[in-house]
Each structure stands twice: as C-alpha cells, then as structure tokens.
Design a protein around this motif. Structure first.
Motif, short mmCIF file in Angstrom:
data_model
loop_
_atom_site.label_atom_id
_atom_site.label_comp_id
_atom_site.label_asym_id
_atom_site.label_seq_id
_atom_site.Cartn_x
_atom_site.Cartn_y
_atom_site.Cartn_z
N ASP B 13 0.82 -1.22 0.00
CA ASP B 13 0.00 0.00 0.00
C ASP B 13 0.85 1.27 0.00
O ASP B 13 1.99 1.26 0.47
CB ASP B 13 -0.89 0.03 1.25
CG ASP B 13 -1.84 -1.16 1.29
OD1 ASP B 13 -2.10 -1.75 0.22
OD2 ASP B 13 -2.30 -1.50 2.40
N GLU B 14 0.25 2.35 -0.48
CA GLU B 14 0.91 3.66 -0.43
C GLU B 14 1.20 4.06 1.00
O GLU B 14 0.39 3.82 1.89
CB GLU B 14 -0.02 4.74 -1.01
CG GLU B 14 0.24 5.02 -2.46
CD GLU B 14 -0.57 6.22 -2.94
OE1 GLU B 14 -0.61 7.25 -2.25
OE2 GLU B 14 -1.17 6.10 -4.03
N ASN B 16 1.26 6.59 3.96
CA ASN B 16 0.53 7.80 4.33
C ASN B 16 1.16 8.39 5.59
O ASN B 16 0.95 7.91 6.70
CB ASN B 16 -0.95 7.49 4.56
CG ASN B 16 -1.74 8.76 4.80
OD1 ASN B 16 -1.24 9.71 5.42
ND2 ASN B 16 -2.95 8.80 4.30
N ARG B 89 7.68 -0.43 1.61
CA ARG B 89 6.78 -0.83 0.52
C ARG B 89 7.47 -1.86 -0.35
O ARG B 89 8.68 -1.80 -0.56
CB ARG B 89 6.41 0.36 -0.36
CG ARG B 89 5.23 1.11 0.13
CD ARG B 89 4.74 2.08 -0.92
NE ARG B 89 3.83 1.44 -1.88
CZ ARG B 89 3.25 2.08 -2.89
NH1 ARG B 89 3.50 3.36 -3.09
NH2 ARG B 89 2.43 1.45 -3.70
N LEU B 93 7.42 0.05 -8.02
CA LEU B 93 7.37 1.42 -7.50
C LEU B 93 8.03 2.38 -8.48
O LEU B 93 9.17 2.17 -8.91
CB LEU B 93 8.04 1.46 -6.12
CG LEU B 93 7.30 0.59 -5.07
CD1 LEU B 93 8.11 0.47 -3.79
CD2 LEU B 93 5.93 1.17 -4.77
N THR B 97 8.01 7.96 -5.82
CA THR B 97 7.24 7.24 -4.79
C THR B 97 8.08 6.97 -3.55
O THR B 97 9.18 6.45 -3.66
CB THR B 97 6.79 5.87 -5.34
OG1 THR B 97 6.21 6.06 -6.62
CG2 THR B 97 5.81 5.20 -4.41
N ASN C 18 2.05 14.30 3.12
CA ASN C 18 2.15 13.63 1.82
C ASN C 18 2.25 14.64 0.68
O ASN C 18 3.06 14.49 -0.24
CB ASN C 18 0.94 12.72 1.59
CG ASN C 18 0.79 11.67 2.68
OD1 ASN C 18 1.76 11.07 3.12
ND2 ASN C 18 -0.44 11.49 3.14
#
Lengths: 86, 153, 153, 86
Positions: B13-14, B16, B89, B93, B97, C18
């Motif tokens: 997942d991204e 945050n 992560r 990618l 990112t 972000n």
C-alpha cells in the motif's frame, strides 16, 4: 525420502530466485549439516548457480547465519544475495 | 503506565505519512522526525542512469522481525523516544514514490528524535532483507545497497 | 538547469505531509527528512501541566521572510539539499495536532538532510515571529520559547 | 497632524497586543527617532505597559532592530514580546 534425513524449507530471493527458478522448496539435508554443507549441496545440484552461491548469505529461522552454523531439522533457511533495498 | 507504540510493516500500500504521525503521537508527544526514501528517476552519483521503475521484494517475516529488533535498539539508545514507525513498501514502484519510511517521536525535539531516525534508516538498510531490481530504458539489474548484516542479526 | 523548490507558508489549514513531500520531490530526489512539532496534551519537563489547546499567532509577512532566509542559510550549508518546505500553522490548535513542519530533500540520505532539517527547526524557533498562548484547565498564559533573534535577522 | 512629524505603522503581537489593546496603529514620531525613543514614547502613552515594554524586541520593516536603530518615515514597526512558538 529417507528416514535418516532432515527436512528444511529453503526460501530464495532476488538473483538467487532468478538463477534457481524457485521461490520456495522443501529440501532434504544430512543431519548435522552446516551452512557450508548446504552451500556445497546446492552448488552440486545447480552448477550454473555455483559461482553466485559463493557470495550469498544464509539465514536460519530468520537470523543471519555463518558458514559454521548448524542447520536444525525443520529449519526455515533463506538464501540472500548481497544486495539491499531502500 | 504509558505503552509506547511501535509500528512496523511490509506492505504494497501507499505510505501515508499523516496517518503514521497520528499513530505515534501520544498525549506527551511534541516532536517527530521522519525519514522517507523515494525512487529516483535519475541518479548521478557514480555512473549516471535513469530508472523507469523498481521492483521491490522482501523476506517479509524476517524483515518485520529485524524492524522489531531495530526498534529495541533505538529505545535502548534514546530512551526518550516515544513512538516508532517503520514501513517498507514492496512491489512495482515508480519514480517519486516513497518506498521506505521511519519515524520517531518524543516529547521534545532535543532529546534524540533526529539521531534515532537517522540510526534507524541506516540499520534498516543494513539488516532488513529487502531487494530491488532496477528497470531502466536499457537494462534491468539488481541494485547493490548497504546490506551488511552480522551473524546473529 | 533544475530549479530547487522552496515552499514556505503561514496557514490556518491542516498540514498534509504527503502533499508536501510530493512538492519537494524532484526526479533526482531519493531522500527526505521531516520534522514536525505537535501540541502536547501534557508536559512534564519542568513543572508539569496540561493543555486544552493553544492559540498561535504569527507576524505573517515577517515570518515568511525569515523562512526564506532560513532556506538560503540551509542551501549555503548543505548544497546537496534539493527541496525545502517550511510551514507554520496558526489559530486554535488542539493536542496531537502538528503545528510546525520543516522538510528537506536530497538525492541521497548521507549528504545532510537530517542535519539540514535539524538546523532548520532550531532556526525557525529562534527567528520566526510566532507566539502561542497556552489554554489549560486552570489558566491561560503566553509560552516562552527559544526566540532569540540577533539584530538584523 | 503636524507637517514635521513622521508617520509609522505599529504592529502589536501576543502580550503587547493584549496590554495595549490594539493590533495595529498609525503613530506619529519625531523625525530622527530611534527605537529607544519609540519605546519611551509608548511607555509614556501607556504607563501600564511600561514595565513590559522594557523586555520587548522591535522590528523595523520586518528586520529585528536594536535600540539604536533609526526609524525611517513610513516604516512598519512591530513590537515583539520575548516568547516564541513551535
């Protein structure tokens, strides 16, 4: 499968996975095998990976292990190429 | 007695950062230091090259156990640290990112949050089993890093 | 030639880490260090006290001009820094809320992003004209900080 | 308003704003006034703030200024209590 052999789970990552073509395999090893013995066994079984295997690190049950480490029966062993991410 | 939160995960997942910060902010918390690593589109240190994307993979259960160990090391060295979060992560990618993150919180800014986060990212690179494959216009290759665990780590 | 982004603002809006990170991430950027300061619900350094909320005010045009100056100082000291963002929230801010933020980016993690962000938050506290009034269960008072500008700053 | 006086804009913050009861005011000062003269002028005009004024900092056109600084005509002058935020 011989009664006298130990079974381990072998996990392969990155270049090692690409060379050997598997992510995960069950493997028989001699009781009393050390990391160096497993390295030799894999080099014999996958000659094209023998050179690369010289530079890999191993972990036993999620802890990094030296060539002299004993591999217990039922261990989760992983082969680590010497590259890292970030 | 207050329990200090330790968050660690390997995820597709991204990241945050706002959510992470709120998870490691206690009533006594007044300061946070974050480090994030991003995929570079172009790299000029050494031989310059371009990157289309990276493929990250991790040995997830071992990576999480190493993150837990790093949190213990941080708390030993900087007892004033309150919350710690580490996220890696994995997957495909793209440049720009964030791929890895560490954050440390404390009551005040002058008791080690910067040093703790700096130590944490160096240790993450050293002992957490994560690999990345560079996909560029001309080639694909596995990237070498700072990975240098000691036996027993 | 690449223009390195410098973002600074005095705002009543919520901080979004972000968004800030994406604004200071260039194709060459691989590392970011953030510092955020939050309102503490309880403070134990010195005489312990509780906080219901803080009222922040700033001399906004001067604060922004000081932020610009701090960005110049950072770029002089750490020429590898690519993006810099500094944001100060003002208004009524409740415990847990990030009130101030500085972030610095660079290509790699080992060329000063941690030191630059640390320097930046110390300078923000020293020379940016921002005041806060502590609203607690028993009292309200203006809080002393590290504000210690030199003439001409 | 005398022709010979200079006009400045005075901005007040935090405790100074609370004491004097204004955020912003236009003020006449003698040409050639320094920060110390303005401090004295305000102390005379707001005696209850005289003690607090001793510990304040001033800025002239958004730069911190010492007691010896000259205040130009039309300047934006601010009074800073010695507290800061974060």
């Amino acid at each position: 499968m011989s009664e006298s052999m130990n079974m381990i789970t072998l996990l392969l990552f990155a270049t090692m996975r690409a060379l050997i073509g598997e992510r995960k395999m069950d493997l028989e090893i001699q009781p009393g095998s050390h990391v160096r013995d497993l390295r030799a066994q894999l080099s014999a079984q996958y000659p094209h990976a023998a050179q690369a295997l010289k530079a890999t690190l191993f972990s036993i049950n999620r802890e990094f292990a030296t060539d002299e480490a004993l591999i217990p029966d039922g261990a989760e062993v992983a082969i680590f190429p010497q590259v890292s991410g970030g | 007695m207050t329990v200090f939160p330790t968050i660690f995960s390997i995820t597709e997942d991204e990241l945050n950062l706002n959510d992470v910060l709120s998870q490691i902010t206690l009533p006594s918390t007044g300061a946070a230091c974050f480090f994030t690593g991003m995929v570079r589109a172009k790299t000029t240190r050494g031989e310059p090259y371009q990157t289309d994307y990276l493929e990250y993979e991790a040995y997830a259960p071992m990576a999480e156990s190493k993150m837990k160990q790093i949190a213990v090391e941080i708390r030993e060295r900087w007892p004033s640290v309150e919350g710690i979060a580490m996220i890696q992560r994995v997957g495909r990618l793209f440049p720009g990112t964030p791929t890895v993150m560490i954050a440390c919180t404390a009551a005040h800014r002058d008791t080690g949050v910067f040093e703790a986060a700096h130590y944490g990212i160096d240790r993450l690179k050293q002992i957490v089993p994560v690999w990345k494959k560079e996909m560029g216009p001309d080639k694909q290759k596995w990237v070498e890093g700072d990975y240098s665990p000691q036996a027993g780590e």
